[in-house]
Scaffold this motif. Sequence first.
Motif, PDB file in Angstrom:
ATOM      1  N   PHE A 173       0.860  -1.182   0.000  1.00 48.76           N
ATOM      2  CA  PHE A 173       0.000   0.000   0.000  1.00 48.76           C
ATOM      3  C   PHE A 173       0.892   1.227   0.000  1.00 48.76           C
ATOM      4  O   PHE A 173       1.904   1.275   0.701  1.00 48.76           O
ATOM      5  N   ILE A 174       0.537   2.243  -0.795  1.00 49.85           N
ATOM      6  CA  ILE A 174       1.281   3.502  -0.831  1.00 49.85           C
ATOM      7  C   ILE A 174       0.402   4.609  -0.279  1.00 49.85           C
ATOM      8  O   ILE A 174      -0.788   4.699  -0.596  1.00 49.85           O
ATOM      9  N   HIS A 175       0.995   5.450   0.559  1.00 52.95           N
ATOM     10  CA  HIS A 175       0.272   6.587   1.124  1.00 52.95           C
ATOM     11  C   HIS A 175       1.207   7.789   1.162  1.00 52.95           C
ATOM     12  O   HIS A 175       2.321   7.700   1.688  1.00 52.95           O
ATOM     13  N   ILE A 176       0.737   8.912   0.585  1.00 55.48           N
ATOM     14  CA  ILE A 176       1.503  10.154   0.620  1.00 55.48           C
ATOM     15  C   ILE A 176       0.602  11.217   1.230  1.00 55.48           C
ATOM     16  O   ILE A 176      -0.372  11.652   0.610  1.00 55.48           O
ATOM     17  N   GLU A 177       0.913  11.613   2.449  1.00 57.70           N
ATOM     18  CA  GLU A 177       0.104  12.592   3.162  1.00 57.70           C
ATOM     19  C   GLU A 177       0.069  13.906   2.391  1.00 57.70           C
ATOM     20  O   GLU A 177       1.067  14.365   1.835  1.00 57.70           O
ATOM     21  N   GLY A 178      -1.134  14.523   2.341  1.00 59.77           N
ATOM     22  CA  GLY A 178      -1.290  15.795   1.649  1.00 59.77           C
ATOM     23  C   GLY A 178      -1.576  15.678   0.168  1.00 59.77           C
ATOM     24  O   GLY A 178      -1.674  16.688  -0.523  1.00 59.77           O
ATOM     25  N   THR A 179      -1.697  14.461  -0.340  1.00 58.12           N
ATOM     26  CA  THR A 179      -2.025  14.228  -1.755  1.00 58.12           C
ATOM     27  C   THR A 179      -3.187  13.241  -1.846  1.00 58.12           C
ATOM     28  O   THR A 179      -3.653  12.705  -0.840  1.00 58.12           O
ATOM     29  N   ASN A 180      -3.629  12.985  -3.067  1.00 60.42           N
ATOM     30  CA  ASN A 180      -4.669  11.979  -3.294  1.00 60.42           C
ATOM     31  C   ASN A 180      -4.095  10.574  -3.424  1.00 60.42           C
ATOM     32  O   ASN A 180      -4.841   9.621  -3.665  1.00 60.42           O
ATOM     33  N   ILE A 181      -2.790  10.428  -3.291  1.00 63.91           N
ATOM     34  CA  ILE A 181      -2.150   9.129  -3.494  1.00 63.91           C
ATOM     35  C   ILE A 181      -2.240   8.308  -2.218  1.00 63.91           C
ATOM     36  O   ILE A 181      -1.516   8.540  -1.248  1.00 63.91           O
ATOM     37  N   SER A 182      -3.160   7.349  -2.224  1.00 57.15           N
ATOM     38  CA  SER A 182      -3.371   6.452  -1.087  1.00 57.15           C
ATOM     39  C   SER A 182      -4.067   5.208  -1.623  1.00 57.15           C
ATOM     40  O   SER A 182      -5.294   5.113  -1.624  1.00 57.15           O
ATOM     41  N   TYR A 183      -3.271   4.237  -2.103  1.00 54.44           N
ATOM     42  CA  TYR A 183      -3.815   3.116  -2.868  1.00 54.44           C
ATOM     43  C   TYR A 183      -3.120   1.795  -2.530  1.00 54.44           C
ATOM     44  O   TYR A 183      -1.934   1.790  -2.178  1.00 54.44           O
ATOM     45  N   PRO A 184      -3.843   0.704  -2.722  1.00 59.32           N
ATOM     46  CA  PRO A 184      -3.174  -0.603  -2.681  1.00 59.32           C
ATOM     47  C   PRO A 184      -2.206  -0.715  -3.856  1.00 59.32           C
ATOM     48  O   PRO A 184      -2.399  -0.093  -4.903  1.00 59.32           O
ATOM     49  N   ILE A 185      -1.166  -1.505  -3.669  1.00 59.41           N
ATOM     50  CA  ILE A 185      -0.199  -1.791  -4.735  1.00 59.41           C
ATOM     51  C   ILE A 185      -0.338  -3.265  -5.104  1.00 59.41           C
ATOM     52  O   ILE A 185      -0.412  -4.127  -4.218  1.00 59.41           O
ATOM     53  N   VAL A 186      -0.394  -3.539  -6.391  1.00 56.67           N
ATOM     54  CA  VAL A 186      -0.422  -4.921  -6.865  1.00 56.67           C
ATOM     55  C   VAL A 186       0.789  -5.148  -7.757  1.00 56.67           C
ATOM     56  O   VAL A 186       1.460  -4.202  -8.180  1.00 56.67           O
ATOM     57  N   GLN A 187       1.067  -6.408  -8.045  1.00 50.53           N
ATOM     58  CA  GLN A 187       2.182  -6.760  -8.938  1.00 50.53           C
ATOM     59  C   GLN A 187       1.763  -7.945  -9.797  1.00 50.53           C
ATOM     60  O   GLN A 187       1.467  -9.022  -9.276  1.00 50.53           O
ATOM     61  N   GLY A 188       1.712  -7.732 -11.107  1.00 49.37           N
ATOM     62  CA  GLY A 188       1.319  -8.789 -12.022  1.00 49.37           C
ATOM     63  C   GLY A 188       2.511  -9.483 -12.656  1.00 49.37           C
ATOM     64  O   GLY A 188       3.666  -9.249 -12.295  1.00 49.37           O
ATOM     65  N   LYS A 189       2.225 -10.312 -13.635  1.00 50.78           N
ATOM     66  CA  LYS A 189       3.269 -11.036 -14.344  1.00 50.78           C
ATOM     67  C   LYS A 189       3.890 -10.207 -15.464  1.00 50.78           C
ATOM     68  O   LYS A 189       4.850 -10.632 -16.098  1.00 50.78           O
ATOM     69  N   ASP A 190       3.289  -9.043 -15.720  1.00 49.96           N
ATOM     70  CA  ASP A 190       3.829  -8.116 -16.717  1.00 49.96           C
ATOM     71  C   ASP A 190       3.463  -6.707 -16.282  1.00 49.96           C
ATOM     72  O   ASP A 190       2.845  -6.503 -15.235  1.00 49.96           O
ATOM     73  N   ASN A 191       3.834  -5.737 -17.100  1.00 52.38           N
ATOM     74  CA  ASN A 191       3.526  -4.344 -16.772  1.00 52.38           C
ATOM     75  C   ASN A 191       2.369  -3.802 -17.604  1.00 52.38           C
ATOM     76  O   ASN A 191       2.264  -2.581 -17.821  1.00 52.38           O
ATOM     77  N   ASP A 192       1.507  -4.701 -18.064  1.00 53.14           N
ATOM     78  CA  ASP A 192       0.378  -4.304 -18.896  1.00 53.14           C
ATOM     79  C   ASP A 192      -0.978  -4.557 -18.233  1.00 53.14           C
ATOM     80  O   ASP A 192      -1.884  -3.730 -18.348  1.00 53.14           O
ATOM     81  N   HIS A 193      -1.107  -5.694 -17.569  1.00 52.99           N
ATOM     82  CA  HIS A 193      -2.423  -6.123 -17.081  1.00 52.99           C
ATOM     83  C   HIS A 193      -3.096  -5.071 -16.211  1.00 52.99           C
ATOM     84  O   HIS A 193      -4.262  -4.704 -16.441  1.00 52.99           O
ATOM     85  N   TYR A 194      -2.383  -4.555 -15.217  1.00 51.84           N
ATOM     86  CA  TYR A 194      -3.022  -3.660 -14.256  1.00 51.84           C
ATOM     87  C   TYR A 194      -3.138  -2.223 -14.748  1.00 51.84           C
ATOM     88  O   TYR A 194      -3.559  -1.344 -13.989  1.00 51.84           O
ATOM     89  N   LEU A 195      -2.830  -2.000 -16.012  1.00 50.24           N
ATOM     90  CA  LEU A 195      -3.170  -0.719 -16.619  1.00 50.24           C
ATOM     91  C   LEU A 195      -4.679  -0.604 -16.795  1.00 50.24           C
ATOM     92  O   LEU A 195      -5.231   0.500 -16.833  1.00 50.24           O
ATOM     93  N   ASP A 196      -5.368  -1.750 -16.888  1.00 50.84           N
ATOM     94  CA  ASP A 196      -6.794  -1.768 -17.192  1.00 50.84           C
ATOM     95  C   ASP A 196      -7.628  -2.491 -16.138  1.00 50.84           C
ATOM     96  O   ASP A 196      -8.822  -2.720 -16.352  1.00 50.84           O
TER      97      ASP A 196
END
Length: 341
Positions: A173-196
Amino acid sequence: MDLFKSRRKELPELDDDFLPQPFDADNSVFLGSLEDVTPEELAPDSAEKGTGMGDRLYQLIRMLLLVLCVGIFAFCIWLMVDHYTEMNRTDDFYSNLSSQLFADEGKLADAGINQMMVPAQAPTLPVFADAQAAEAGDTVGGITPTQSYNLKFERMKALLVDLAAENPDTFGFIHIEGTNISYPIVQGKDNDHYLDYQSNGMPSVSGSIFADYRCNRSLMDDGNLILYGHNMTNGTMFNNVMNFFNEAVFLNTKIEIYTFDGLYTYEPFAIFRTNSRFPYFTTYFPEKQTMIDFCELMQAQSAINRGLTFTGDEKVLTLSTCTNIGDGRYAMHARLVKVER
């Protein structure tokens, strides 16, 4: 009487040429011309227009084009509405996760996430340790953890366990105080799948925040943890990476990465605009000098330069997102300064 008669003007006598002549039907030019007019010339114009095959085909094509244009316009409107509806639905999903973890403690008393937390008598966990206070013999990458119970980490760890039960690709999970960035992080078998696809596996135009498939799950074994995310026009995902072009944000904001085995805090040292061909996403550093060269190159590109000196033991975090123009990219690099393991 003679006086009036003398003043009377006498009318001129008219010549026979000025007198109306009797109508001669046989010599009428008008009637004669009618005899030469054909039936087609006498027919009204309206009867002639639109009756030909070519004209009917022209009208049909015009009607079809009009219907097609209306259909395309309606489809575009539907796509726009669907796009923004899906973005908002995805944002709601991620916002609900984040609000369970980073709201005020009082608001979390009855939150469902607290029901998943491990008991308070669980083994103590490390809290953040300042890298400058670490002893050389006990450090890993220049960072030494210290021991203490950390409620925030316990809450996050419970969430990660729950998310992993739904999707084994859960990374952290990534969290940056003071921004909208607060999300789970996933990791797939490539760098394409989780674009969609979002982190729960559902299709989404917003995609997910995901780690480069080449990165290790253990952050202390990884020289450069690379995270990707879309630059969404509604300000979500990695759109707020651009906030770091503001010097005050860049110098005073830390980035928190939670994983199953620890909480890692990073400090930005480079932010710049580049393209997909620039090697900011390097993951392999065979020796310390390679890491030093990499960090120095990234800092040299930065719009804001801290003037840091690197040792080669750095653990780097890279956030990458699109500029939404061609293959342009925004890249931000940060170095690990605190760790909880």
